[in-house]
Structure formats: structure tokens, C-alpha cells
Write a protein that holds these residues in place. Structure first.
Motif, mmCIF file in Angstrom:
data_model
loop_
_atom_site.group_PDB
_atom_site.id
_atom_site.type_symbol
_atom_site.label_atom_id
_atom_site.label_comp_id
_atom_site.label_asym_id
_atom_site.label_seq_id
_atom_site.Cartn_x
_atom_site.Cartn_y
_atom_site.Cartn_z
ATOM 1 N N ALA A 72 -0.640 22.444 -51.661
ATOM 2 C CA ALA A 72 -0.891 21.174 -52.352
ATOM 3 C C ALA A 72 -1.108 20.029 -51.352
ATOM 4 O O ALA A 72 -1.289 18.883 -51.759
ATOM 5 N N GLY A 73 -1.065 20.339 -50.048
ATOM 6 C CA GLY A 73 -1.392 19.339 -49.039
ATOM 7 C C GLY A 73 -0.205 18.811 -48.248
ATOM 8 O O GLY A 73 -0.378 17.993 -47.342
ATOM 9 N N VAL A 74 1.000 19.270 -48.568
ATOM 10 C CA VAL A 74 2.196 18.755 -47.878
ATOM 11 C C VAL A 74 2.380 19.497 -46.548
ATOM 12 O O VAL A 74 2.333 20.723 -46.508
ATOM 13 N N ASP A 75 2.578 18.722 -45.461
ATOM 14 C CA ASP A 75 2.713 19.361 -44.142
ATOM 15 C C ASP A 75 4.007 18.960 -43.426
ATOM 16 O O ASP A 75 4.138 19.120 -42.218
ATOM 17 N N GLN A 76 4.985 18.413 -44.196
ATOM 18 C CA GLN A 76 6.290 18.092 -43.602
ATOM 19 C C GLN A 76 7.386 18.414 -44.619
ATOM 20 O O GLN A 76 7.241 18.113 -45.814
ATOM 21 N N PHE A 77 8.437 19.048 -44.145
ATOM 22 C CA PHE A 77 9.472 19.598 -45.026
ATOM 23 C C PHE A 77 10.855 19.234 -44.523
ATOM 24 O O PHE A 77 11.105 19.212 -43.306
ATOM 25 N N LEU A 78 11.748 18.962 -45.479
ATOM 26 C CA LEU A 78 13.149 18.672 -45.185
ATOM 27 C C LEU A 78 13.967 19.682 -45.974
ATOM 28 O O LEU A 78 13.916 19.715 -47.210
ATOM 29 N N ASP A 79 14.709 20.538 -45.272
ATOM 30 C CA ASP A 79 15.426 21.655 -45.894
ATOM 31 C C ASP A 79 16.925 21.373 -45.849
ATOM 32 O O ASP A 79 17.551 21.459 -44.792
ATOM 33 N N LEU A 80 17.507 21.026 -47.025
ATOM 34 C CA LEU A 80 18.922 20.647 -47.104
ATOM 35 C C LEU A 80 19.798 21.888 -47.289
ATOM 36 O O LEU A 80 19.560 22.680 -48.200
ATOM 37 N N GLY A 81 20.811 22.026 -46.448
ATOM 38 C CA GLY A 81 21.677 23.202 -46.542
ATOM 39 C C GLY A 81 20.891 24.453 -46.221
ATOM 40 O O GLY A 81 20.904 25.444 -46.951
ATOM 41 N N SER A 82 20.174 24.404 -45.090
ATOM 42 C CA SER A 82 19.166 25.425 -44.777
ATOM 43 C C SER A 82 19.755 26.796 -44.512
ATOM 44 O O SER A 82 19.085 27.804 -44.678
ATOM 45 N N GLY A 83 21.028 26.865 -44.088
ATOM 46 C CA GLY A 83 21.604 28.173 -43.782
ATOM 47 C C GLY A 83 21.104 28.717 -42.461
ATOM 48 O O GLY A 83 20.330 28.074 -41.746
ATOM 49 N N LEU A 84 21.557 29.925 -42.146
ATOM 50 C CA LEU A 84 21.202 30.528 -40.854
ATOM 51 C C LEU A 84 19.727 30.889 -40.803
ATOM 52 O O LEU A 84 19.156 31.317 -41.810
ATOM 53 N N PRO A 85 19.103 30.734 -39.635
ATOM 54 C CA PRO A 85 17.684 31.098 -39.507
ATOM 55 C C PRO A 85 17.484 32.570 -39.871
ATOM 56 O O PRO A 85 18.271 33.422 -39.474
ATOM 57 N N ALA A 96 1.447 28.684 -41.811
ATOM 58 C CA ALA A 96 0.348 29.575 -42.202
ATOM 59 C C ALA A 96 -0.734 28.756 -42.915
ATOM 60 O O ALA A 96 -1.896 29.151 -42.982
ATOM 61 N N VAL A 97 -0.346 27.563 -43.435
ATOM 62 C CA VAL A 97 -1.285 26.683 -44.141
ATOM 63 C C VAL A 97 -1.678 25.495 -43.251
ATOM 64 O O VAL A 97 -2.853 25.158 -43.123
ATOM 65 N N HIS A 98 -0.679 24.851 -42.642
ATOM 66 C CA HIS A 98 -0.923 23.691 -41.762
ATOM 67 C C HIS A 98 -0.348 24.030 -40.382
ATOM 68 O O HIS A 98 0.862 24.090 -40.223
ATOM 69 N N ARG A 99 -1.231 24.200 -39.415
ATOM 70 C CA ARG A 99 -0.797 24.676 -38.092
ATOM 71 C C ARG A 99 0.262 23.777 -37.459
ATOM 72 O O ARG A 99 1.118 24.235 -36.726
ATOM 73 N N HIS A 100 0.206 22.474 -37.776
ATOM 74 C CA HIS A 100 1.119 21.536 -37.104
ATOM 75 C C HIS A 100 2.227 21.040 -38.032
ATOM 76 O O HIS A 100 2.785 19.970 -37.814
ATOM 77 N N ALA A 101 2.548 21.829 -39.070
ATOM 78 C CA ALA A 101 3.587 21.401 -40.022
ATOM 79 C C ALA A 101 4.900 21.108 -39.296
ATOM 80 O O ALA A 101 5.244 21.760 -38.309
ATOM 81 N N ARG A 102 5.604 20.092 -39.802
ATOM 82 C CA ARG A 102 6.894 19.678 -39.215
ATOM 83 C C ARG A 102 8.008 19.998 -40.202
ATOM 84 O O ARG A 102 7.860 19.765 -41.403
ATOM 85 N N VAL A 103 9.134 20.473 -39.668
ATOM 86 C CA VAL A 103 10.256 20.851 -40.537
ATOM 87 C C VAL A 103 11.567 20.387 -39.912
ATOM 88 O O VAL A 103 11.807 20.603 -38.724
#
Length: 263
Positions: A72-85, A96-103
Motif C-alpha cells: 500500500a506504499g508504506v516503507d517505515q514500520f514501528l513494531d511494539l513488543g517485537s519479541g526475539l528476532p 522485499a517491497v521497498h529496498r530501503h524500508a526502515r524498521v
């Protein structure tokens, strides 16, 4: 296996108190857990024998939802309570959608944060922030969050399998509102939550007693109410496995899933 004498693991780590992030890691087949976590996880599995399938299906929902939001075009994500990688992390799916996505991954557990920082130390477009999602100001104003997330543009906010550890007296709906209000229009909130309709979840709460967070299953209406003021994306608030499945899955009544768009 985590060894608490290993350098880099924080001093305030308590291997004797079961930890919900490490229990989830165990359910997913991970190795970053202590005996106390495995013993508590075994108690959960006694009352909810398909708990590993629930954890896996929840993880697959997260991955499909991140892919949808990225498309849908979003390239930055904030993951609350992300848990172990774990495999198929948010930044891998988004990129895989946006090469430079920020998380930005947020967790208050020292083991989670130590792992995330070690794993992602060379990745300048991700950060792991140690903060409690119940303190939105600390999360939103952390310099690492600010460095990577531009709140004037749409954000993908993940609140996946974490609000059922926030009791009503801590006002989970108010917390979601506070985060929602910080997001630009066109942002998306990805949510999953334990379902009270699954009777066995009541016994799961007992199994979590003694862990580092309580476990509160909620009704579909209560979960839908967390998304008030947003536009819930089709197919709405549905059971685990029912949100835009990519293969035939048996729906699991143990949890609710939804994605909503901010106005």
C-alpha cells in the motif's frame, strides 16, 4: 540457548522468571529461552495443545499484513513488543517491497533488546529500542525512533500478540489511541490479540501466572474497539488464519487479527 554469563547480556536479566517473549520464541521453535520459560510454556501447552500452531499462524499473519501494508506504499514500520528476532522479520518482509524500508523494533525485555541490537548492529535502517509500549512518549520520542521514522509520512504500526499482556486498568484502548494520534493519515495498524471466545484461553491465563506479564484474552468487540476512529481493512476483525490467507488454513479460534488504516 542464552547463557546469562555471556558478555553483552544485560545485568538485570532474570532467568528464573518466565518471560513472555522467550516463551513465544520457544513456541516458534527458537533456542533463546531458559528452563523457567520452557516449564511455563509446557503449562500453556497442557491447556492449549495447539499453542505452537497458534504462534506460527500469528507469525504468518504478521508477515502477510506487513506485505499488504508495504504494497500500500508504506516503507517505515514501528513494531511494539517485537519479541526475539526470528525468521521473516518485519524489515525482511518490508524490504522485499521497498529496498530501503526502515524498521524500529521496540521491546522492554533486556534479552530481546540485546539480541536485536547484536543481530542488526550493521543495519543502519533498523533500530531496537528498549522501552515499554505502555509509555508511548518514551517510544515515540526515543532518538532512535525519531532518526528512522518520519511521523509526517504513513507508518506501519505493529501491535501483534502483545495487548493481551496489558490489563484493562492500564487502558490498552487509550494506549492504541495515543499511538494512532501520532500517525499520519494513510498509516496502518496491524493488530492481533488472544480471543476470550476460546474457552481454553481462560486456563492459559492461569498458566501465565508467575510470568513477567499477565494474560488477558478479550472478545471480538473489545478488540474491534481498539481500532475505533480508523478504517478496518477487509475482511475485518477475523480469527487467526482468516486474514487474507495465501494457502488453505484451518482458522484458529485462539486469536483475533485485523489491519486498519488511519484517517
Amino acid at each position: 540457548m542464552v547463557h546469562h554469563d555471556r558478555c553483552g547480556v544485560p545485568a538485570d536479566l532474570d532467568p528464573t522468571t518466565p518471560n513472555v517473549a522467550r516463551m513465544y520464541d520457544y513456541f516458534l521453535g527458537g533456542k533463546d529461552n531458559f528452563r523457567a520459560d520452557r516449564q511455563a510454556a509446557a503449562k500453556v501447552a497442557e491447556v492449549l495443545p495447539d499453542v505452537a500452531a497458534v504462534a506460527r499462524t500469528n507469525r504468518e499473519f504478521l508477515q502477510r499484513a506487513v506485505r499488504y501494508v508495504a504494497d500500500a506504499g508504506v516503507d517505515q514500520f514501528l513494531d511494539l513488543g517485537s519479541g526475539l528476532p526470528t525468521q521473516g522479520n518485519v524489515h525482511e518482509i518490508a524490504r522485499a517491497v521497498h529496498r530501503h524500508a526502515r524498521v524500529v523494533y521496540v521491546d522492554h525485555d533486556p534479552v530481546v533488546v540485546a539480541h536485536g541490537q547484536a543481530l542488526l548492529s550493521s543495519d543502519e535502517r533498523t533500530a531496537t529500542v528498549r522501552a515499554d509500549l505502555r509509555d508511548p512518549e518514551a517510544v515515540l520520542n526515543d532518538p532512535r525512533t525519531r532518526r528512522l521514522i518520519d511521523f509526517d509520512r504513513p507508518v506501519g504500526l505493529l501491535i501483534v500478540a502483545v495487548l493481551h499482556f496489558v490489563p484493562d486498568e492500564e487502558d490498552p484502548a487509550g494506549l492504541v489511541r495515543r499511538y494512532r494520534d501520532a500517525l499520519a493519515p494513510g498509516s496502518h495498524v496491524i493488530l492481533s490479540h488472544a480471543a476470550i471466545e476460546e474457552q481454553r484461553n481462560l486456563d492459559v491465563s492461569t498458566a501465565y501466572r508467575g510470568a513477567n506479564a499477565p494474560f488477558i484474552a478479550r472478545t471480538r468487540d473489545q478488540v474491534a474497539a481498539f481500532l475505533d476512529g480508523m478504517d478496518v481493512v477487509e475482511p475485518g476483525v477475523v480469527h487467526l488464519g482468516e486474514w487474507r490467507p495465501t494457502r488453505v488454513e484451518k482458522p484458529l479460534t485462539a486469536g483475533w487479527t485485523a489491519v486498519a488504516r488511519t484517517r
